[in-house]
Design a protein around this motif. Sequence first.
Motif, PDB file in Angstrom:
ATOM      1  N   THR A  29       0.823  -1.201   0.000  1.00 49.14           N
ATOM      2  CA  THR A  29       0.000   0.000   0.000  1.00 49.14           C
ATOM      3  C   THR A  29       0.859   1.253   0.000  1.00 49.14           C
ATOM      4  O   THR A  29       0.593   2.217  -0.723  1.00 49.14           O
ATOM      5  CB  THR A  29      -0.923   0.007   1.242  1.00 49.14           C
ATOM      6  OG1 THR A  29      -1.613  -1.236   1.276  1.00 49.14           O
ATOM      7  CG2 THR A  29      -1.923   1.137   1.177  1.00 49.14           C
ATOM      8  N   VAL A  32       2.093   1.340  -3.742  1.00 44.77           N
ATOM      9  CA  VAL A  32       1.089   1.429  -4.810  1.00 44.77           C
ATOM     10  C   VAL A  32       0.333   2.762  -4.762  1.00 44.77           C
ATOM     11  O   VAL A  32       0.129   3.406  -5.789  1.00 44.77           O
ATOM     12  CB  VAL A  32       0.102   0.234  -4.746  1.00 44.77           C
ATOM     13  CG1 VAL A  32      -1.095   0.474  -5.641  1.00 44.77           C
ATOM     14  CG2 VAL A  32       0.810  -1.046  -5.160  1.00 44.77           C
ATOM     15  N   VAL A  33      -0.070   3.201  -3.565  1.00 45.79           N
ATOM     16  CA  VAL A  33      -0.872   4.430  -3.475  1.00 45.79           C
ATOM     17  C   VAL A  33      -0.100   5.673  -3.950  1.00 45.79           C
ATOM     18  O   VAL A  33      -0.581   6.394  -4.822  1.00 45.79           O
ATOM     19  CB  VAL A  33      -1.466   4.600  -2.056  1.00 45.79           C
ATOM     20  CG1 VAL A  33      -2.176   5.937  -1.920  1.00 45.79           C
ATOM     21  CG2 VAL A  33      -2.442   3.454  -1.756  1.00 45.79           C
ATOM     22  N   TYR A  36       0.341   5.470  -7.682  1.00 43.70           N
ATOM     23  CA  TYR A  36      -0.930   5.737  -8.353  1.00 43.70           C
ATOM     24  C   TYR A  36      -1.196   7.245  -8.418  1.00 43.70           C
ATOM     25  O   TYR A  36      -1.542   7.786  -9.457  1.00 43.70           O
ATOM     26  CB  TYR A  36      -2.069   5.035  -7.600  1.00 43.70           C
ATOM     27  CG  TYR A  36      -3.331   4.877  -8.413  1.00 43.70           C
ATOM     28  CD1 TYR A  36      -3.678   3.655  -8.968  1.00 43.70           C
ATOM     29  CD2 TYR A  36      -4.183   5.968  -8.618  1.00 43.70           C
ATOM     30  CE1 TYR A  36      -4.830   3.508  -9.713  1.00 43.70           C
ATOM     31  CE2 TYR A  36      -5.341   5.821  -9.364  1.00 43.70           C
ATOM     32  CZ  TYR A  36      -5.657   4.593  -9.906  1.00 43.70           C
ATOM     33  OH  TYR A  36      -6.795   4.459 -10.644  1.00 43.70           O
ATOM     34  N   PHE A  37      -1.011   7.921  -7.290  1.00 42.42           N
ATOM     35  CA  PHE A  37      -1.202   9.383  -7.257  1.00 42.42           C
ATOM     36  C   PHE A  37      -0.225  10.075  -8.207  1.00 42.42           C
ATOM     37  O   PHE A  37      -0.588  10.996  -8.928  1.00 42.42           O
ATOM     38  CB  PHE A  37      -1.006   9.917  -5.822  1.00 42.42           C
ATOM     39  CG  PHE A  37      -2.274   9.904  -5.012  1.00 42.42           C
ATOM     40  CD1 PHE A  37      -2.761   8.716  -4.471  1.00 42.42           C
ATOM     41  CD2 PHE A  37      -2.993  11.081  -4.806  1.00 42.42           C
ATOM     42  CE1 PHE A  37      -3.932   8.698  -3.727  1.00 42.42           C
ATOM     43  CE2 PHE A  37      -4.164  11.072  -4.059  1.00 42.42           C
ATOM     44  CZ  PHE A  37      -4.637   9.886  -3.521  1.00 42.42           C
ATOM     45  N   PHE A  38       1.019   9.613  -8.214  1.00 39.09           N
ATOM     46  CA  PHE A  38       2.054  10.216  -9.050  1.00 39.09           C
ATOM     47  C   PHE A  38       1.722  10.063 -10.535  1.00 39.09           C
ATOM     48  O   PHE A  38       1.716  11.040 -11.287  1.00 39.09           O
ATOM     49  CB  PHE A  38       3.404   9.569  -8.721  1.00 39.09           C
ATOM     50  CG  PHE A  38       4.516   9.939  -9.650  1.00 39.09           C
ATOM     51  CD1 PHE A  38       5.023  11.236  -9.682  1.00 39.09           C
ATOM     52  CD2 PHE A  38       5.057   8.993 -10.519  1.00 39.09           C
ATOM     53  CE1 PHE A  38       6.055  11.571 -10.540  1.00 39.09           C
ATOM     54  CE2 PHE A  38       6.084   9.330 -11.390  1.00 39.09           C
ATOM     55  CZ  PHE A  38       6.578  10.625 -11.403  1.00 39.09           C
ATOM     56  N   ASN A  40      -1.148   9.362 -11.866  1.00 30.18           N
ATOM     57  CA  ASN A  40      -2.376  10.097 -12.151  1.00 30.18           C
ATOM     58  C   ASN A  40      -2.120  11.596 -12.292  1.00 30.18           C
ATOM     59  O   ASN A  40      -2.733  12.269 -13.117  1.00 30.18           O
ATOM     60  CB  ASN A  40      -3.377   9.841 -11.026  1.00 30.18           C
ATOM     61  CG  ASN A  40      -4.745   9.478 -11.572  1.00 30.18           C
ATOM     62  OD1 ASN A  40      -4.901   9.315 -12.780  1.00 30.18           O
ATOM     63  ND2 ASN A  40      -5.715   9.363 -10.690  1.00 30.18           N
ATOM     64  N   LEU A  41      -1.193  12.099 -11.492  1.00 27.85           N
ATOM     65  CA  LEU A  41      -0.822  13.519 -11.582  1.00 27.85           C
ATOM     66  C   LEU A  41      -0.188  13.804 -12.937  1.00 27.85           C
ATOM     67  O   LEU A  41      -0.514  14.796 -13.601  1.00 27.85           O
ATOM     68  CB  LEU A  41       0.142  13.885 -10.451  1.00 27.85           C
ATOM     69  CG  LEU A  41       0.569  15.352 -10.377  1.00 27.85           C
ATOM     70  CD1 LEU A  41      -0.608  16.249 -10.016  1.00 27.85           C
ATOM     71  CD2 LEU A  41       1.690  15.546  -9.357  1.00 27.85           C
ATOM     72  N   LYS A  43      -0.773  12.171 -15.568  1.00 23.00           N
ATOM     73  CA  LYS A  43      -1.846  12.052 -16.546  1.00 23.00           C
ATOM     74  C   LYS A  43      -2.674  13.338 -16.599  1.00 23.00           C
ATOM     75  O   LYS A  43      -2.895  13.914 -17.647  1.00 23.00           O
ATOM     76  CB  LYS A  43      -2.741  10.861 -16.174  1.00 23.00           C
ATOM     77  CG  LYS A  43      -3.356  10.182 -17.365  1.00 23.00           C
ATOM     78  CD  LYS A  43      -4.416   9.135 -17.040  1.00 23.00           C
ATOM     79  CE  LYS A  43      -4.136   8.175 -15.944  1.00 23.00           C
ATOM     80  NZ  LYS A  43      -5.177   7.176 -15.711  1.00 23.00           N
ATOM     81  N   ILE A  84       3.196  -2.422 -10.728  1.00 22.43           N
ATOM     82  CA  ILE A  84       1.776  -2.755 -10.756  1.00 22.43           C
ATOM     83  C   ILE A  84       0.934  -1.512 -10.454  1.00 22.43           C
ATOM     84  O   ILE A  84      -0.092  -1.284 -11.093  1.00 22.43           O
ATOM     85  CB  ILE A  84       1.483  -3.908  -9.784  1.00 22.43           C
ATOM     86  CG1 ILE A  84       1.968  -5.209 -10.435  1.00 22.43           C
ATOM     87  CG2 ILE A  84       0.007  -4.004  -9.451  1.00 22.43           C
ATOM     88  CD1 ILE A  84       2.099  -6.372  -9.521  1.00 22.43           C
ATOM     89  N   ILE A  87       0.678   0.118 -13.654  1.00 23.88           N
ATOM     90  CA  ILE A  87      -0.214  -0.596 -14.582  1.00 23.88           C
ATOM     91  C   ILE A  87      -1.678  -0.253 -14.289  1.00 23.88           C
ATOM     92  O   ILE A  87      -2.444   0.065 -15.197  1.00 23.88           O
ATOM     93  CB  ILE A  87      -0.024  -2.137 -14.488  1.00 23.88           C
ATOM     94  CG1 ILE A  87       1.330  -2.539 -15.087  1.00 23.88           C
ATOM     95  CG2 ILE A  87      -1.144  -2.874 -15.227  1.00 23.88           C
ATOM     96  CD1 ILE A  87       1.624  -4.031 -15.041  1.00 23.88           C
ATOM     97  N   VAL A  88      -2.057  -0.281 -12.987  1.00 23.65           N
ATOM     98  CA  VAL A  88      -3.472  -0.036 -12.672  1.00 23.65           C
ATOM     99  C   VAL A  88      -3.879   1.412 -12.906  1.00 23.65           C
ATOM    100  O   VAL A  88      -5.057   1.703 -13.074  1.00 23.65           O
ATOM    101  CB  VAL A  88      -3.865  -0.462 -11.227  1.00 23.65           C
ATOM    102  CG1 VAL A  88      -3.809  -1.962 -11.078  1.00 23.65           C
ATOM    103  CG2 VAL A  88      -2.987   0.208 -10.177  1.00 23.65           C
TER     104      VAL A  88
END
Lengths: 146, 155
Positions: A29, A32-33, A36-38, A40-41, A43, A84, A87-88
Amino acid sequence: MKRAGVDHMILDSGKRGFKKGLVTLWKLTKIVVPVYFFVNLLKFSGALDTISAWFEPTMRLLGLPGEASLVLVLGNCINLYAGIGAIVSLSLTIKQITILAVMLSFSHSLFLESAVAKRTGVSLIMVVLVRLSLAILSGLVLNLVL
Amino acid sequence: MDFTLYIKESFTGSLNSVITMAKIIIPLMVVMEILKDSNVLGKLSKKLSPIAKFLKISNEAIFPLVIGLIFGLSYGAGVIIESAEEYNIGKKDLYTLMIFLIACHAVIEDTLLFVVVGANLWFLLTIRLVVAVIITRLASRVLNKLDFKDKIDTI
């Protein structure tokens, strides 16, 4: 008597396994979290488009979109969980995920795992070379075959 | 850039991924811990001498191979370091074994993690095992030609 002892042992192992599962999940966690935030930022801010365009020609040889370069970099430099996480947070097809999964299973956590491998007495350069060549070769072949 | 949408999307997206992974990791760790304690693997590796022959490694190298294959490189390496002291695993065996393990380790956990995000389990597992066996056989042939027989002195 013996039977009860065995059951008790299994229960103990099971409990320890559950605890280890929670510890692993927490470790995962923590990586991954933020990843994911990075991603998404990147993006949302449009930076991912720039990075993608930059890597597009190279990644096309592996059957992957430019932004998948992030998955490979994070997976190899940090660990599988980071890969991963990337990837998600991207939208990839099943074929692309399969190619990334095979490439990353051959070559990941290069810094950490090479250090572990070296402790058994094998050459560091051999370890990294074998892993990277397996990853690149499998990517090239899978892109043609799948 | 829409900041609230970014936060909302990142939060729900990452949370969902963590929940999906929890469903795999916790049961997996329970099973692996029971396996590790029950000594099933020690008994199993005694029966795997045909595989040792096929990979052209000694019987002593089979136990670290099975441990690394299932539990991961760190466990495998730990067992290798231990058994190298105990049984004097040769340098050729060590290289062959490590080449197999760096290509293919922690197959259960690694594979399941990718299955969670959409990869095919059997495809991934088969490719990894087959490629590892092929390069191990190749490596063992090359090492035999080099007559790489000296033992490891210190680790």
